[in-house]
Write a protein that holds these residues in place. Structure first.
Motif, mmCIF file in Angstrom:
data_model
loop_
_atom_site.group_PDB
_atom_site.id
_atom_site.type_symbol
_atom_site.label_atom_id
_atom_site.label_comp_id
_atom_site.label_asym_id
_atom_site.label_seq_id
_atom_site.Cartn_x
_atom_site.Cartn_y
_atom_site.Cartn_z
ATOM 1 N N ARG A 246 0.845 -1.189 0.000
ATOM 2 C CA ARG A 246 0.000 0.000 0.000
ATOM 3 C C ARG A 246 0.884 1.243 0.000
ATOM 4 N NH1 ARG A 246 -3.463 -3.323 -0.525
ATOM 5 N NH2 ARG A 246 -5.526 -3.505 0.440
ATOM 6 N N ASP A 266 -0.028 -0.501 4.716
ATOM 7 C CA ASP A 266 -0.250 -1.942 4.788
ATOM 8 C C ASP A 266 0.059 -2.509 6.170
ATOM 9 O OD1 ASP A 266 2.503 -1.788 4.814
ATOM 10 O OD2 ASP A 266 2.826 -3.156 3.140
ATOM 11 N N SER A 267 0.193 -1.666 7.172
ATOM 12 C CA SER A 267 0.427 -2.038 8.575
ATOM 13 C C SER A 267 1.860 -2.448 8.871
ATOM 14 C CB SER A 267 -0.493 -3.188 9.043
ATOM 15 O OG SER A 267 -1.826 -2.906 8.763
ATOM 16 N N THR A 294 -0.750 -4.513 13.851
ATOM 17 C CA THR A 294 -2.001 -5.101 13.365
ATOM 18 C C THR A 294 -3.108 -4.078 13.235
ATOM 19 O OG1 THR A 294 -1.322 -7.052 14.581
ATOM 20 C CG2 THR A 294 -3.548 -7.059 13.717
ATOM 21 N N ASP A 295 -3.826 -4.145 12.133
ATOM 22 C CA ASP A 295 -5.019 -3.319 11.902
ATOM 23 C C ASP A 295 -4.738 -1.824 11.990
ATOM 24 O OD1 ASP A 295 -6.999 -5.757 13.708
ATOM 25 O OD2 ASP A 295 -6.438 -5.667 11.588
ATOM 26 N N THR A 296 -3.532 -1.433 11.644
ATOM 27 C CA THR A 296 -3.171 -0.018 11.731
ATOM 28 C C THR A 296 -2.539 0.425 10.427
ATOM 29 O OG1 THR A 296 -2.723 -0.236 14.090
ATOM 30 C CG2 THR A 296 -1.776 1.675 12.995
ATOM 31 N N GLN A 297 -2.968 1.579 9.931
ATOM 32 C CA GLN A 297 -2.294 2.170 8.783
ATOM 33 C C GLN A 297 -1.246 3.117 9.326
ATOM 34 O OE1 GLN A 297 -5.170 3.711 5.984
ATOM 35 N NE2 GLN A 297 -5.806 1.659 5.398
ATOM 36 N N TYR A 316 -2.630 5.814 12.027
ATOM 37 C CA TYR A 316 -3.909 6.515 12.006
ATOM 38 C C TYR A 316 -4.833 5.967 13.090
ATOM 39 C CZ TYR A 316 -8.694 7.610 10.600
ATOM 40 O OH TYR A 316 -10.010 8.009 10.595
ATOM 41 N N ASP A 317 -5.429 6.870 13.856
ATOM 42 C CA ASP A 317 -6.394 6.494 14.898
ATOM 43 C C ASP A 317 -5.732 5.868 16.130
ATOM 44 O OD1 ASP A 317 -9.741 5.405 13.803
ATOM 45 O OD2 ASP A 317 -8.978 7.254 14.699
ATOM 46 N N LEU B 100 -11.407 3.701 4.599
ATOM 47 C CA LEU B 100 -10.179 3.121 5.147
ATOM 48 C C LEU B 100 -9.669 1.976 4.285
ATOM 49 C CD1 LEU B 100 -8.480 3.684 7.647
ATOM 50 C CD2 LEU B 100 -9.804 1.965 8.870
ATOM 51 N N LEU B 101 -10.594 1.153 3.793
ATOM 52 C CA LEU B 101 -10.175 -0.042 3.088
ATOM 53 C C LEU B 101 -9.989 0.134 1.596
ATOM 54 C CD1 LEU B 101 -10.914 -1.461 5.845
ATOM 55 C CD2 LEU B 101 -11.176 -3.474 4.427
ATOM 56 N N ASN B 180 -12.971 -5.438 15.084
ATOM 57 C CA ASN B 180 -12.562 -6.068 16.335
ATOM 58 C C ASN B 180 -13.461 -5.628 17.481
ATOM 59 O OD1 ASN B 180 -10.175 -7.342 15.303
ATOM 60 N ND2 ASN B 180 -9.228 -5.310 15.208
ATOM 61 N N ARG B 184 -12.133 -1.302 16.251
ATOM 62 C CA ARG B 184 -11.262 -0.981 15.124
ATOM 63 C C ARG B 184 -11.459 -1.996 14.007
ATOM 64 N NH1 ARG B 184 -7.274 2.671 16.802
ATOM 65 N NH2 ARG B 184 -7.707 3.294 18.941
ATOM 66 N N PHE B 185 -11.359 -1.494 12.787
ATOM 67 C CA PHE B 185 -11.584 -2.370 11.653
ATOM 68 C C PHE B 185 -10.393 -3.288 11.412
ATOM 69 C CE2 PHE B 185 -15.619 -1.041 10.487
ATOM 70 C CZ PHE B 185 -15.704 0.340 10.463
ATOM 71 N N VAL B 186 -10.697 -4.469 10.909
ATOM 72 C CA VAL B 186 -9.654 -5.419 10.546
ATOM 73 C C VAL B 186 -9.071 -4.994 9.202
ATOM 74 C CG1 VAL B 186 -9.213 -7.817 9.912
ATOM 75 C CG2 VAL B 186 -10.779 -7.301 11.789
ATOM 76 N N LEU B 187 -7.768 -4.815 9.159
ATOM 77 C CA LEU B 187 -7.117 -4.457 7.903
ATOM 78 C C LEU B 187 -6.457 -5.712 7.353
ATOM 79 C CD1 LEU B 187 -5.439 -1.002 8.644
ATOM 80 C CD2 LEU B 187 -7.730 -1.503 7.826
ATOM 81 N N THR B 189 -4.169 -8.303 5.419
ATOM 82 C CA THR B 189 -2.803 -8.269 4.862
ATOM 83 C C THR B 189 -2.669 -9.322 3.780
ATOM 84 O OG1 THR B 189 -2.088 -9.733 6.635
ATOM 85 C CG2 THR B 189 -1.722 -7.381 6.956
#
Lengths: 327, 378
Positions: A246, A266-267, A294-297, A316-317, B100-101, B180, B184-187, B189
């Motif tokens: 990303r 992409d974390s 995890t789950d973080t940009q 972010y966040d 976000l996604l 979750n 928070r949203f699951v991103l 990979t």
């Protein structure tokens, strides 16, 4: 890498390029961190023994006094020979503070309410206006607030996204500054009475969001997730790395060790090593390791020291600065 | 148009489409569908759209909520405050998820086209409304397709500041493991990389004459595959990206209410890899709230419809019980739109916004709103 204790910040990080700035104050055994949240800058100072933290928040301003809702695009420390300044750039203007954020030294209005960023080489501050692509050069006195606009560099047609000065500490390299824009164009400059454009490295219509200059070598991070290493003065491509899946948000180099840090949406934070081969005029890039938040940009990733012994990451966040140290 | 105003276009389009599609897909009854045409006409009214596409400052969260409330009242009926709040939260989290996604910032436009495509599909047999919807496409295309990836990223970043610190948990998101338990949203990979990006893992090194002298693979973490083809940015075309698409995947049966058994069978037939799981939750809520909906056509040709709402939600039942008798069968007037009335209403709506957003004596008042909202969320 060990994950170390995270530092909590008063509000979460906004999704902005290079959204973490680190200043190491060796005489006081402190490190300052800044993270931007909308129109507020969170400053934390952390003692090296990990015991003391103190927080301060700065708000964007209009003029010298009035608090403003205008969004801050970047906050970073500019290290000058005689002083350090904290520079905030917002949609309305530029504010310069003493390094601990206590006193505002200077305020400069921008005609165009766009989104400038800032970096700093040896003697001057550069602030650019993204809309026009111009780069503003300021002369900073060693004391006091007599800051003067000395030059405007107009070479970019697209919004300027990041700038970097030569960080090796050596004077042997010709290029002093590189500026990057939304088309991926990189301009390489030599400072002086007037700035001199040394070279333009063309983009490929992909935004370059983060750039670093070290030992005459440019490291550039792009929206496609690629990192490219160039020779600054000639534009020769040394290496291409398919680094992230990303958009890259942050690059940093540890000047004493040649470590390169990249953080992306992409974390992942990745640590690379750059090896110079001056005889062959080539650069080797090696991937060392990666960390996944995890789950973080990720929006900010910076080394905390010149050796790259430790680095810090924002996302972010996320209302914390996550730190890692070498095992 | 000032860059700062652009993000609001997307939020508005998505809001409009959400309301329309929620009500369309709940498949209540056929006369209600007739009624929906008028709503779409209203929302795609030229004057409304002209207002929408005018430069305007990024709304405060309070102002955006007001727009939502007005759209809701124009399109559905008066819901109680708690229901409105819940629907607004669901909608906001859905938008945050989509922004976000998005694999590439430019995909925000494709997501908006997905929303628009669904609306257009519904009105395809009504030329007058269809032309208004097409006009909206044209304006979106004209305004946004020239923008670069970097400019879209700026729009996306501005939207993300707007959604910052919102972690409301949505039960269907939680169940589908899209969110979750901390909100928070699951991103992911894994999956295809964005169009224009290479799968991570390769380092290529070159000599100073430009020849590749070495290539090294590094272990990438994550499990990515090649990019899919790029979606179409034209009026018609395959958008490729699934975010913002029709509420149900192709093989999922359309349901007007979710019983346990039918929901399970729907899960088995679920095909879409990037579904909009919000849809079920929203329809659940809406179906409960609109449970006793009855639409009566007027006896005379006057184009006014009256809608009776019998709330079935528990809270609302309680409220009804405690409400005085004379209010227990509240008839809510939903004005079907005659053009003039619509224009006046919209102008009034827009006028109210303009008043709210007028620069006041203290330049920071709008910022105070935003700040107060953000403080409230922290």
């Amino acid at each position: 890498m060990n994950g170390e204790k995270s530092i909590q910040i008063k509000s979460s990080a906004s999704a902005l390029y290079n959204n973490l700035s680190v200043l190491r104050i060796a005489p006081r055994c402190l490190t300052y961190f800044t993270v931007v949240h909308a129109n507020v800058v969170n400053m934390v100072s952390a003692s090296w023994d990990g015991l003391n933290f103190s927080h301060r928040q700065l708000q964007s301003k209009e003029g010298n006094i009035a608090a403003s809702s205008s969004l801050i695009m970047q906050a970073s420390w500019c290290v000058l020979p005689s002083r350090e300044l904290l520079v905030l750039t917002s949609q309305k203007g530029i504010q310069m503070y003493e390094s601990d954020g206590s006193i505002m030294v200077y305020w400069h209005a921008l005609d165009n309410p766009e989104t400038p960023t800032v970096t700093l080489p040896k003697t001057q501050t550069f602030i650019e206006r993204i809309s026009s692509g111009s780069v503003l050069v300021f002369d900073i006195p060693s004391k006091g607030s007599n800051v003067m606009l000395s030059e405007v560099l107009e070479e970019h047609r697209d919004a300027v996204t990041d700038m970097a000065s030569e960080c090796s500490g050596s004077l042997e390299y010709m290029a002093d500054l590189v500026t990057a824009d939304d088309s991926g164009l990189l301009c390489v400059w030599k400072s002086g009475e007037d700035f001199q454009l040394l070279h333009k490295i063309p983009g490929f219509d992909v935004s370059c969001s983060s750039v670093k200059l070290w030992k005459g070598t440019v490291a550039a991070g792009y929206g496609t997730g690629q990192i490219r290493i160039y020779e600054a003065v000639t534009g020769i491509v040394h290496a291409e790395v398919n680094a992230h899946a990303r958009w890259i948000y942050s690059l940093d180099i540890a000047p004493f060790s040649g470590l390169l840090l990249s953080g992306a949406e992409d974390s992942l934070v990745r640590v690379w090593h750059l090896t110079m081969n001056p005889d062959a005029n080539s650069v080797e890039v090696e991937h060392l390791y990666s960390e996944c938040i995890t789950d973080t940009q990720i929006c900010g990733a910076k080394f905390c020291d010149g050796d790259g012994y430790a680095f810090a990451v924002t996302g972010y966040d996320l209302s914390e600065i996550i730190r890692y140290t070498q095992a | 148009c000032e860059r700062s105003c652009l993000p609001m276009h997307f939020i508005h389009i998505w809001q409009m489409s959400l309301f329309l599609r929620l009500t369309l897909e709940s498949k209540l009854n056929s006369s209600f569908i007739f009624f929906m045409n008028d709503i779409i006409t209203t929302m795609f009214n030229k004057k409304f759209l002209d207002e929408l596409f005018k430069p305007q400052e990024l709304y405060s969260k309070k102002a955006l909520r007001t727009v939502f409330d007005r759209l809701a009242h124009a399109s559905i009926m008066r819901l109680n405050q708690a229901s409105m709040d819940k629907l607004y939260d669901l909608m906001t989290m859905a938008f945050k998820y989509q922004v976000l996604l998005c694999p590439r910032p430019k995909d925000i436009l494709l997501v908006s086209f997905n929303h628009m495509d669904a609306i257009r599909d519904f009105v395809r047999d009504t030329p007058s409304i269809l032309s208004q919807v097409d006009e909206t496409y044209r304006q979106l295309i004209e305004m946004y397709t020239p923008l670069s990836g970097g400019e879209f990223q700026l729009i996306r970043q501005t939207l993300l500041i707007f959604f910052q610190d919102m972690h409301i948990r949505v039960s269907i998101f939680l169940k589908d493991k899209v969110q979750n338990s901390n909100g928070r949203f699951v991103l992911p990979t894994s999956g295809p990389v964005p169009f224009g990006t290479q799968i991570p893992g390769l380092i290529r090194m070159f000599s100073c004459s430009g020849d590749e002298v070495k290539r090294v693979q590094f272990r990438s973490a994550g499990n990515y595959s090649s990019a899919l083809r790029e979606g179409s940015f034209e009026m018609y075309g395959e958008r490729v990206i699934k975010l913002g698409t029709n509420m149900y995947s192709v093989s999922r049966p359309v349901e007007t209410h979710m019983s346990g058994a039918s929901k399970n069978s729907a899960q088995h037939t679920k095909v879409s890899t990037a579904p909009n799981p919000l849809a079920k939750e929203e329809l659940n809520l809406l179906a409960r709230l609109m449970g006793g909906l009855e639409v009566r056509k007027p006896a005379n040709p006057d184009s006014r419809f009256r809608v009776n709402l019998f709330a079935t939600d528990e809270e609302e039942e309680e409220a009804l019980i405690s409400r005085p008798d004379e209010l227990s069968y509240e008839v809510i007037n939903i004005q079907a739109t005659k053009d003039q009335q619509a224009n006046a209403e919209l102008a009034r709506i827009m006028g109210e916004f303009t008043e709210q957003e007028e620069p006041s004596a203290s330049p920071s008042s709008k910022g105070d709103d935003l700040l107060a909202m953000m403080d409230g969320l922290c």
